[in-house]
Design an enzyme around this catalytic site. Structure first.
Site, PDB file in Angstrom:
ATOM      1  N   SER A  91       0.854  -1.186   0.000  1.00  0.00           N
ATOM      2  CA  SER A  91       0.000   0.000   0.000  1.00  0.00           C
ATOM      3  C   SER A  91       0.886   1.231   0.000  1.00  0.00           C
ATOM      4  O   SER A  91       2.028   1.189   0.490  1.00  0.00           O
ATOM      5  CB  SER A  91      -0.898   0.009   1.245  1.00  0.00           C
ATOM      6  OG  SER A  91      -1.577   1.256   1.370  1.00  0.00           O
TER       7      SER A  91
ATOM      8  N   TYR B 217      -1.466  -0.126  10.478  1.00  0.00           N
ATOM      9  CA  TYR B 217      -1.493  -0.458   9.053  1.00  0.00           C
ATOM     10  C   TYR B 217      -0.248   0.082   8.360  1.00  0.00           C
ATOM     11  O   TYR B 217       0.364  -0.619   7.531  1.00  0.00           O
ATOM     12  CB  TYR B 217      -2.759   0.113   8.433  1.00  0.00           C
ATOM     13  CG  TYR B 217      -3.041  -0.367   7.032  1.00  0.00           C
ATOM     14  CD1 TYR B 217      -3.475  -1.663   6.804  1.00  0.00           C
ATOM     15  CD2 TYR B 217      -2.898   0.483   5.933  1.00  0.00           C
ATOM     16  CE1 TYR B 217      -3.760  -2.112   5.515  1.00  0.00           C
ATOM     17  CE2 TYR B 217      -3.185   0.061   4.650  1.00  0.00           C
ATOM     18  CZ  TYR B 217      -3.610  -1.242   4.446  1.00  0.00           C
ATOM     19  OH  TYR B 217      -3.895  -1.677   3.178  1.00  0.00           O
TER      20      TYR B 217
END
Length: 270
Positions: A133, A146
């Site tokens: 990501s 995250y």
């Protein structure tokens, strides 16, 4: 595309869109997901093989890949897509959430990569694609777990790629921006920016399989912006974050809108 592909976390979202895109290109696709009912439904809708999979279990992951090769033949591509995204203030994140996030997002990717390489390196061919990501290279308040997990995926993928290069096996990372999946439920988009759709990430994966590279950012234009941003002083980066609302997106969210997703990622078992 005469490829045999296994995809984790493919009952919904980016994984499902990628399975659909690859099937449309002629690939033989096998999908896995911890949600047994959802992966069975997704597999039936696509006309592919679907199996329950807990990516944190070596035995379960090995069994998934074994079954995939038994039904579809030697795997050309393994896509480690399974992941979860807890959000909120770091002091509010439980130890259990932290462990689960790292178990799935990091250890699951590491495990899938190692098991795939065990099969691919002796054959001298194959491609491992790890879904990372932009959160792994751009850090945002409310997204600490995250951010950490995806930074680890990027570092692990690149180090592994360097280790096996020249042996016929490709290892790549895909870095999507905000994408309209359950992961961003209850949040808003950055000001003035459009979220990607899962199909856009899927198209990038299809292109990556056809032309392997170490890393792909989706959309491509953000790759240049991120690289340039690393040269900015901290004060300017903070000003840019405030301009786009990135300083509050994952702190000021709608918990009711995220309730179903949060419940599922904390309780899902195969």
């Amino acid at each position: 595309m005469s490829k045999t592909v296994a995809i984790t976390g493919a009952a919904r979202g980016i994984g499902l869109a990628t399975a659909r895109a690859l099937k449309a290109k002629g690939a033989t696709v096998v999908i896995g997901d911890i949600d047994e009912a959802a992966v069975a439904e997704a597999a039936e809708s696509l006309g592919v093989t679907g199996r329950p999979l807990d990516v944190t279990s070596r035995a379960a992951f090995a069994a998934f890949l074994d079954a995939a090769e038994e039904s579809a033949g030697p795997l050309d591509v393994v896509i480690n897509n399974a992941g979860i995204m807890p959000i909120g203030p770091v002091t509010d994140e439980s130890d259990a959430d932290a462990r689960r996030c790292l178990d799935i997002n990091v250890h699951g990717v590491m495990l899938g990569t190692k098991l795939a390489l065990d099969r691919m390196l002796p054959r001298g061919r194959g491609h491992v694609i790890n879904m990372a990501s932009l959160a792994g290279v751009t850090y945002t308040p409310g997204l600490a777990l995250y951010n950490a997990s995806k930074a680890a995926v990027i570092a692990f993928t690149e180090a592994t790629r360097l280790e096996v290069r020249g042996r016929g096996v490709q290892v790549s990372a895909v870095l999507p921006t905000f994408t309209n999946t359950e992961l961003i439920a209850g949040t808003r988009s950055p000001r003035g920016q459009r979220n990607c759709e899962p199909e856009e990430i899927a198209a990038a994966v299809v292109e990556l399989i056809g032309r392997p590279r170490p890393q792909v950012v989706v959309p491509k234009r953000l790759g240049r912006q991120v690289r340039l941003g690393t040269l900015f002083p901290d004060r300017l980066r903070q000003a840019i974050a405030r301009r786009y609302g990135l300083d509050t997106i994952f702190l000021d969210f709608d918990p009711d809108a995220r309730k179903a997703y949060d419940t599922r990622i904390r309780t899902a078992r195969p």
